[in-house]
Design an enzyme around this catalytic site. Structure first.
Site, PDB file in Angstrom:
ATOM      1  N   SER A 158     -10.917  -0.821  -1.174  1.00  0.00           N
ATOM      2  CA  SER A 158      -9.643  -0.995  -0.404  1.00  0.00           C
ATOM      3  C   SER A 158      -9.737  -1.404   1.137  1.00  0.00           C
ATOM      4  O   SER A 158      -9.083  -1.935   1.657  1.00  0.00           O
ATOM      5  CB  SER A 158      -9.043   0.195  -0.453  1.00  0.00           C
ATOM      6  N   HIS A 170      -4.216   6.082   3.756  1.00  0.00           N
ATOM      7  CA  HIS A 170      -4.775   4.849   3.292  1.00  0.00           C
ATOM      8  C   HIS A 170      -4.012   3.535   3.706  1.00  0.00           C
ATOM      9  O   HIS A 170      -4.642   2.409   4.037  1.00  0.00           O
ATOM     10  CB  HIS A 170      -4.644   4.866   1.641  1.00  0.00           C
ATOM     11  N   ASP A 197       0.802  -1.151   0.109  1.00  0.00           N
ATOM     12  CA  ASP A 197       0.037   0.150   0.056  1.00  0.00           C
ATOM     13  C   ASP A 197       0.697   1.150   0.122  1.00  0.00           C
ATOM     14  O   ASP A 197       2.093   1.117  -0.541  1.00  0.00           O
ATOM     15  CB  ASP A 197      -1.120  -0.130   1.220  1.00  0.00           C
TER      16      ASP A 197
END
Length: 945
Positions: free
Chosen positions: A557, A244, A194
């Site tokens: 996600s 994220h 990621d």
């Protein structure tokens, strides 16, 4: 499709552009955003090829690079992939202007060539009245130079800290039951690929390295990588410039904490590979490097919440490497993407996989909420990532007591508004954005705001005070807003409310969309009609770690790492670590729970929206029947696979009687008005009924002794469709249901399995491939233009001010070619040379230079001067929205250069007449014949200097 407003907007944008690329300025590779002049060359390392070239597998790459140099191509190496030559032996190179894919593909030793693709930063799906808080933190730098790496280890909570799990995604998926049994992922190694992780967050252990919760990792990019510059890798995956990666890592491995949530597999060995920089970009070569390291680090599970359009299976370097990991027993889990508005057949890599698991998102059945307390009233849940921690009593104030008002607090509050400093201001959702409401309340002196949902609206995303000056802001369900309103109206002295600290309130039901596939989750299937997504998990408003704390985020996600953690739980039980990816995926798929098409509906959603359904870990762990296959891909009407064999192996020690049946799910169409009208798949595909579908079994009931196997034939009888229905390319689907009942350990044992199936009620070969509409660019496609001047007849183009060939793909294709041909070439093209209205065109002569000869019937009979564009990969269809961005298209410059069939470069003769021949192979068609291609032959032209 209702594209009028979009087309008008894009037409205006095109009209304001200048120069040769006035209609778009996109890359020459359509749905793939690429790094200019950069290519990945896969080396042919097969035994016959190596023998022919007289080299070993370890010499093959250098031998191929030498051949590139001998062909006069100047290059610099970007990345080498030869650490595991049997997996993917390749090299990415940067070349000088002029070197083409076609030229590189002809070099001895080169097996395939891809442009280096840019992989965008995952974008959180938007909501109409809400702009999500950026996934980046307030810092634009990773702060790698200022953070202090803790040398101490993590203070791990005991296993007992995970008992009585009520975290809402875990309850929805059965993970809570496993946690309550002490199954926490022990002995399994997971890596999250990621944007980097802020492991200084105490909930992620506060440190990095051995003895820490985030115990291993790597940074492949550095802070400033854009894809066009050199990455600056190091051994530390820390990042604080994006939330994220920290969020996805927390979903896998967050430690028990004061808020009452945790990761799905908090006792697994957890690592992080940073592949996206603060600049927000990465490339497929970086992802291949990360997957290679995962193999070297001996991980069991890879979780990836990123991707890009691909359409096909096994057609990109990332997919090839991911499949190799699967063949070596590594479970690769990836999000399917948040581009549902692209319609069907919009699969992303790396989620599109035969071996890996592509995860779609569903809305949670319960919500992240904390309790607000009222005197002599039941507590009311409010939605927020953290409790307000405001234990004092505040009076309620409603900006409107009329629930039919649709613009509550959309304008400045009236002068009669009381002092709001010590009140909790309650506002109804509607009309304007949440930030506008917050600003209006703050301007009137308010400090605490609760916004309650309007009836029938979707979930309210995480609200943030931002720069409004508010102290706290949260949201309420519609019914809780009405409850507070009733308290407010029935309390003449005022109704008080407080917000003390406390863990999450359990079992706060989502009464709007609980369990329904999320409005952003990508449709499938792949162009091969393979299942996509594989399965689903909660992805909307998921609470997890971010830089400096916790937050609610949404997207597929968020669903993928939950499934990665679920795999860890499955593998950590008994001897399950030996399960292959196919075996483990079969268990999760067959025990998943299908989702309804709408909240409260008994009709199941289409398989190409949810895959096998939402994972059910309680059932997965209890499964004692091995089923094959995990899904039934029925193909299209031309290559139907309607008769299939189902294998049941009873791993119980006692006989089990299995009852077989099926249940329909709703159908869905690719083109709302039909392929001959729409051309481009609908961005809002219609659901249709396919209730006449039947499944016939050779045995409806079968008893299997313990440890034995039985085979059952399933005959899928598709629905009868009219010609118009077939023209819509409908997907019909459902689930084979298997209920097992047996006697074991003195008690009745029950098992239930659901196996998805789907088919296409049309022929894939009939799917339109070339976009001939005006939706994206304004003028009808394809066409050649210089600036705004579109060619309509014989003309002259300057090599110094090149014309551009514009086209788009409405579907994927296994062979795409743009060739320069002699103007005398006769070809029975399927698309007229000129398709645009006369008012938009420059007036030119339409005189034919030569009469047409007989049309060739074989692809090999078509004589070309040379290639302008001929990718060796299978292109996906072009996108229209690209996650809130713009359309994609192909723009090929006509500067006189081309590539001969032998790979050498050529230049067009000045004054000679040419045409452009565009050909795209129809899906499933035989590439041997010209009739298998959609095609366009341009008007003739000559070149001048």
């Amino acid at each position: 499709m209702a594209h009028g407003s979009l087309a008008s907007l894009l037409l205006l944008l095109a009209a304001s552009a200048q120069g040769a690329a006035a209609f778009g300025g996109k890359s020459a590779t359509g749905g793939r955003s690429v790094v200019p002049n950069s290519y990945i060359l896969q080396v042919n390392a097969s035994a016959p090829a190596l023998t022919k070239r007289g080299v070993s597998v370890f010499e093959a790459l250098d031998h191929t690079l030498a051949a590139v140099k001998q062909n006069g191509v100047k290059y610099t190496v970007r990345q080498r992939f030869d650490a595991i030559p049997e997996a993917f032996q390749a090299v990415s190179i940067q070349v000088e202007d002029g070197a083409s894919m076609a030229e590189l593909a002809q070099i001895p030793g080169v097996q395939r060539v891809w442009p280096v693709s840019l992989i965008p930063r995952p974008v959180e799906p938007t909501v109409s009245d809400f702009t999500p808080v950026s996934s980046s933190s307030s810092s634009t730098k990773s702060k790698r130079d200022t953070h202090t790496l803790e040398k101490r280890g993590t203070n791990f909570p005991p296993a007992s800290a995970y008992l009585n799990d009520t975290f809402y995604p875990h309850v929805q998926t059965g993970i809570d039951v496993l946690h309550n049994k002490g199954i926490l992922g022990q002995g399994v190694k997971i890596v999250v690929v990621d944007e980097g992780v802020d492991y200084t967050n105490p909930i992620l252990g506060g440190c990095f390295g051995p003895g820490c919760q985030i115990s291993f990792g790597y940074d492949f990019v550095g802070d400033n990588y854009t894809g066009t510059n050199a990455p600056v890798p190091d051994s530390d995956p820390f990042s604080s410039c994006s939330n994220h990666g920290t969020h996805t890592t927390g979903t896998v491995g967050a430690l028990a904490n004061e808020y009452g949530f945790s990761g799905a597999a908090p006792m697994a060995t957890i690592g992080h590979y940073r592949v996206i920089s603060c600049s927000g970009a990465t490339t497929d070569e970086i992802l291949v490097a990360a997957l290679t390291r995962a193999l070297q680090d001996n991980v069991n599970i890879v979780s990836m919440s990123l991707g890009s359009s691909v359409g096909w299976l096994d057609d990109s370097p990332v997919q090839i490497m991911a499949s190799y990991l699967g063949s070596k027993g590594i479970h690769v889990v990836a999000s399917v993407g948040n581009e549902r508005n692209e319609g069907l057949f919009a699969a992303d890599q790396p989620a599109a996989s035969r071996i890996g698991t592509g995860v779609g998102g569903v809305d949670p059945t319960y919500l992240a909420a904390y309790y607000a307390y009222l005197i002599k009233r039941d507590p009311v849940p409010y939605i927020s990532p953290t409790p307000f921690n405001l234990p004092n009593n505040y009076l309620l104030y409603f900006t409107s007591t009329n629930t039919s008002v649709t613009n509550d607090a959309c304008n400045p509050l009236p002068s009669t508004t009381p002092n709001l400093a010590n009140r909790v201001v309650v506002v109804q959702r509607g009309t304007c954005g949440f930030t506008v409401k917050q600003q209006n309340v703050a301007a009137a002196g308010g400090k605490i705001v609760l916004i309650y949902n309007s009836k029938g609206s979707g979930l309210i995303p995480q609200l943030d005070v931002g720069s409004t000056g508010l102290t706290a802001v949260g949201s309420l369900r519609y019914e809780d807003g009405l409850k507070l309103l009733s308290y407010y109206q029935s309390s003449p002295r005022g109704q008080s409310i407080s917000f003390p600290n406390g863990p999450l309130a359990p079992y706060v039901s989502n009464t709007v969309s609980g369990g329904v596939v999320a409005s952003y989750s990508n449709f499938g299937p792949t162009n091969e009609l393979f299942i996509y997504p594989t399965l689903a998990a909660p992805g909307t408003d998921i609470l997890s770690t971010v830089t400096g704390g916790v937050a609610l985020m949404r997207g597929t996600s968020m669903a993928a790492p939950l499934v990665a953690g679920a795999y860890a739980l499955l593998l950590s039980v008994g001897n399950n670590l030996k399960l292959s990816p196919e075996e483990a995926r079969t268990i999760l798929m067959s025990t998943s729970q299908p989702s309804p098409v709408a909240y409260g509906s008994e009709t199941l959603d289409t398989v190409v929206s949810q895959g096998a359904g939402v994972i059910n870990m309680t059932a997965a762990i209890a499964a004692h029947t091995v089923i094959s296959p995990a899904q039934f891909n029925l193909n299209d009407t031309q290559y139907s696979n309607n008769t299939q064999t189902l294998t049941l192996r009873n791993n119980n020690r006692f006989p089990v009687s299995y009852q077989l049946s099926w249940v329909d799910s709703t159908g869905i169409v690719t083109y709302n008005d039909g392929a001959t009208t729409d051309i481009i798949p609908s961005t809002t595909p219609n659901y249709v009924s396919t209730s006449v579908l039947r499944v016939a079994f050779s045995q409806r009931t079968v008893t299997v002794p313990g440890g034995q196997t039985v085979k059952v034939t399933a005959q899928f009888i598709p629905p009868n469709l009219t010609a118009q229905q077939r023209n819509q390319f409908p997907i019909y689907s459902g689930f084979v249901t298997i209920t097992g009942q047996g006697q074991g350990a003195g008690a009745e044992q029950m098992e239930k399995y659901n196996l998805p199936f789907f088919g296409l009620g049309a022929r894939m070969v009939d799917m339109p491939v070339l976009d001939t509409t005006n939706v994206a660019l304004g003028p009808n496609l394809p066409f050649i233009a210089v600036g705004q001047n579109i060619q309509t007849g014989p003309t002259t183009f300057s090599e110094s001010n090149p014309a551009v060939v514009y086209f788009r793909l409405a579907a994927g294709t296994r062979r795409l070619r743009v060739d320069l041909v002699d103007a005398s070439t006769s070809y029975n093209a399927t698309v007229p040379a000129v398709t645009n209205p006369a008012s938009r065109l420059v007036k030119r002569s339409n005189t034919e230079l030569t009469p047409r000869a007989a049309f060739p019937t074989l692809y090999s009979q078509v004589r070309t001067v040379g290639s302008l564009f001929a990718p060796s990969y299978w292109p996906p269809r072009d996108y229209l929205f690209n996650n809130g961005g713009t359309y994609s298209d192909y723009e090929i410059q006509l500067d006189g250069s081309f590539t001969f069939p032998n790979g050498t470069k050529g230049m067009a003769e000045l004054g000679r007449s040419y045409k452009v021949l565009l050909r795209a192979l129809k899906i499933t068609a035989d590439p041997t014949y010209t009739s298998s291609y959609e095609s366009w032959l341009s008007p003739s032209f000559t070149f001048t200097a």
